[in-house]
Design an enzyme around this catalytic site. Structure first.
Site, mmCIF file in Angstrom:
data_model
loop_
_atom_site.group_PDB
_atom_site.id
_atom_site.type_symbol
_atom_site.label_atom_id
_atom_site.label_comp_id
_atom_site.label_asym_id
_atom_site.label_seq_id
_atom_site.Cartn_x
_atom_site.Cartn_y
_atom_site.Cartn_z
ATOM 1 N N TRP A 62 0.816 -1.201 0.000
ATOM 2 C CA TRP A 62 0.000 0.000 0.000
ATOM 3 C C TRP A 62 0.861 1.267 0.000
ATOM 4 C CZ3 TRP A 62 -5.129 1.620 0.194
ATOM 5 C CH2 TRP A 62 -5.338 2.926 0.620
ATOM 6 N N MET A 63 0.384 2.295 -0.733
ATOM 7 C CA MET A 63 1.011 3.616 -0.741
ATOM 8 C C MET A 63 -0.081 4.674 -0.785
ATOM 9 S SD MET A 63 3.544 5.211 -3.679
ATOM 10 C CE MET A 63 2.221 5.329 -4.911
ATOM 11 N N ASP A 65 -0.134 9.226 0.508
ATOM 12 C CA ASP A 65 0.410 10.568 0.290
ATOM 13 C C ASP A 65 1.901 10.597 -0.039
ATOM 14 O OD1 ASP A 65 -2.071 10.868 1.429
ATOM 15 O OD2 ASP A 65 -1.421 12.176 3.048
ATOM 16 N N GLU A 243 -6.184 18.782 4.846
ATOM 17 C CA GLU A 243 -4.966 17.985 4.969
ATOM 18 C C GLU A 243 -3.883 18.504 4.023
ATOM 19 O OE1 GLU A 243 -6.487 13.644 6.176
ATOM 20 O OE2 GLU A 243 -6.785 14.075 4.053
ATOM 21 N N TRP A 322 -10.118 8.575 -1.374
ATOM 22 C CA TRP A 322 -10.470 7.820 -0.168
ATOM 23 C C TRP A 322 -11.840 7.159 -0.261
ATOM 24 C CZ3 TRP A 322 -7.042 5.970 2.755
ATOM 25 C CH2 TRP A 322 -5.868 6.657 3.042
#
Length: 503
Positions: A62-63, A65, A243, A322
């Site tokens: 997983w990756m 930001d 964010e 997301w």
């Protein structure tokens, strides 16, 4: 432009999506385990279905930001949110890759894993040329969010520091962490730069669900003082996370990037920006209606720029959303980054507009331009250049031999373009939020024609105007790359060139 934004706001507000998974420390129970020593990156052919051929992806796992982007001694460093142990969100650490040309990336060993203060969330790196922190001249200094998980730090998002004196190969944590203490879970993603006029380091920190950006100042990167708080009420978006801020000077203006969710231009995640002035203490936005969107697609998020890159403002973003990030059908990796893009301010309709174009380094992997007929032999990735008259409406269709198609419609009167990502596009059934009727963007042009650039890879289409006035980034999952083109409506000129795979 305002009308387009209002329509997008109504679409976005109609979707009640739970984004708690982004910062849930107990996903699949993985976050509670102590991470093993990270595996060395493995090679391989990078030929799995949907694997991008000109976009960065990790070999596995997983990756999300991009973090710590910094240019040093001829090398572009790309750190990123990474799970060393699996293909779902969890065990947040800093992965690391390097490049000498922004196109070919070499994955390095994981740079930072969690410690007693918590997981390693997003942040930034700077080169401390004048040794203000005392770690040595030209030390690479990382500022990041320690996301507390258990015990006394549970639920706390505090800012920590680590430094490298060997060019980013190894980092040592500062013994005085956290450098900014906090008892809340809504303060994260520090982006740091040197402000020459006030002779201090400035940090921008996002306030999460509390919305807004906090600014801090420091002379030594270790002791920080609060400078100011920035907040602007966003039209139609009263509750969302702020964010991944990034404040930069472009010409005589300052630009503040902020990623927000669930409040993108359509639904889920999106990137907005503000223009204004910064005096070393406060950022004051120009008086105009916000939000202004950097990208009108579904899949450009958490983008930040490289530090220490001179006058170039080069951004890369997480190419996901997301709403469905944990479900996209990619294995053994999950998620890719956008192509690197150069940011510039232009003027449109009497206002500054943040434009973005893919970096010129793309030419290093590009073939010769040729006329694009109804089909072309492009197996890995390619770029299209379509010059389109705006005297009538037009439809641009990318398709493949399996009947899958990605349709874009240009409305000449409204000066907009809409892309349709439906079941006809390819695989969409993995998540109910992935298929959307349309994503619509203003072309931001007054001319009699517009030139569109499309960067097509195995699982994405990045659509930009040639001058960067509009960008729309969308993931797609066709069974094979689109290699057919039709343009109906107005007169057009179409060219194509191969993009050679970077692995």
């Amino acid at each position: 432009m305002v009308a387009v934004l209002a329509t997008a706001a109504m679409i976005g507000c109609s979707n009640d999506i739970n984004f708690a998974q982004q910062y849930n420390p107990l996903i699949d129970g993985q976050q509670k385990e102590d991470p093993a020593k990270p595996d060395e990156p493995t090679g391989g052919e990078y030929r799995e279905q949907y694997r991008p051929q000109v976009h960065f992806t990790p070999a596995k796992n997983w990756m999300n930001d991009p973090n710590g982007l910094v240019y040093a001694e001829g090398t572009w460093h790309l750190f990123y949110q990474y799970n060393p142990q699996g293909n779902v969100w969890g065990n947040m650490s800093w992965g690391h890759a390097t490049s000498t040309d922004l196109m070919h990336w070499q994955e390095q060993s994981v740079a930072l894993t969690r410690d007693a203060l918590g997981a390693v969330f997003s942040g930034s790196c700077v080169i401390d040329k004048n040794n203000t922190a005392g770690f040595g001249a030209n030390a690479m200094v990382a500022l990041y969010t320690s996301a507390g998980e258990t015990g006394d730090v549970a639920g706390k998002q505090q800012q920590s520091l680590a430094y490298s004196t060997d060019g980013g190969k190894n980092f040592e944590r500062f013994s005085g962490n956290p450098v900014i203490k906090n008892d809340d879970d809504n303060l994260r993603d520090p982006k740091v730069f040197w402000h020459e006029e006030s002779q201090q380091w400035v940090m921008a920190l996002a306030k999460g669900w509390k919305m807004g950006v906090e600014f801090y100042g420091s002379k030594d990167l270790k002791s920080w003082s609060h400078l100011s708080t920035f907040f602007v009420s966003l039209t139609g978006r009263s509750s969302l996370q702020w964010e991944c801020p990034d404040l930069m000077r472009i010409g005589d203006k300052w630009v503040l990037l902020v990623s927000v969710n669930p409040g993108g231009p359509i639904l889920g995640s999106g990137m907005m920006y503000f223009t204004g002035q910064f005096d070393g203490k406060e950022f004051k936005a120009d008086s105009r209606e916000y939000p202004l969107w950097l990208d009108y697609g579904m899949d450009c998020y958490a983008g930040v720029t490289w530090s220490n890159a001179g006058d170039r403002h080069i951004m890369i973003g997480w190419m996901n959303n997301w709403s469905y990030a944990g479900d996209v059908p990619c294995s053994p990796w999950r998620s890719a980054f956008t192509l690197p893009r150069e940011l510039k301010l232009v003027e449109y309709d009497g206002q500054p507009l943040l434009a973005q174009t893919v970096v010129s380094e793309i030419d290093k992997v590009a073939g010769q331009w040729q006329t694009a007929g109804s089909s072309f032999d492009m197996k890995d990735a390619y770029q299209l250049r379509i010059k389109l008259n705006l005297d009538k409406n037009s439809t641009i269709t990318l398709s493949n031999a399996n009947g899958e198609k990605y349709v874009m419609e240009v409305n000449a009167t409204r000066r907009t373009i809409a892309a349709h990502r439906t079941s006809q596009t390819g695989k969409t059934s993995f998540n109910g939020s992935f298929s959307v009727p349309s994503t619509t963007a203003p072309l931001n042009t007054d001319g009699s024609s517009v030139t569109l650039l499309l960067y097509v890879d195995q699982s994405s289409v990045e659509l930009l105007t040639e001058n960067g006035s509009m960008s729309m980034t969308n993931l797609v999952f066709p069974t094979s790359i689109y290699n057919q083109l039709t343009v109906e409506g107005a007169d057009s000129e179409c060219q194509v060139r191969e993009l050679k795979r970077v692995w």
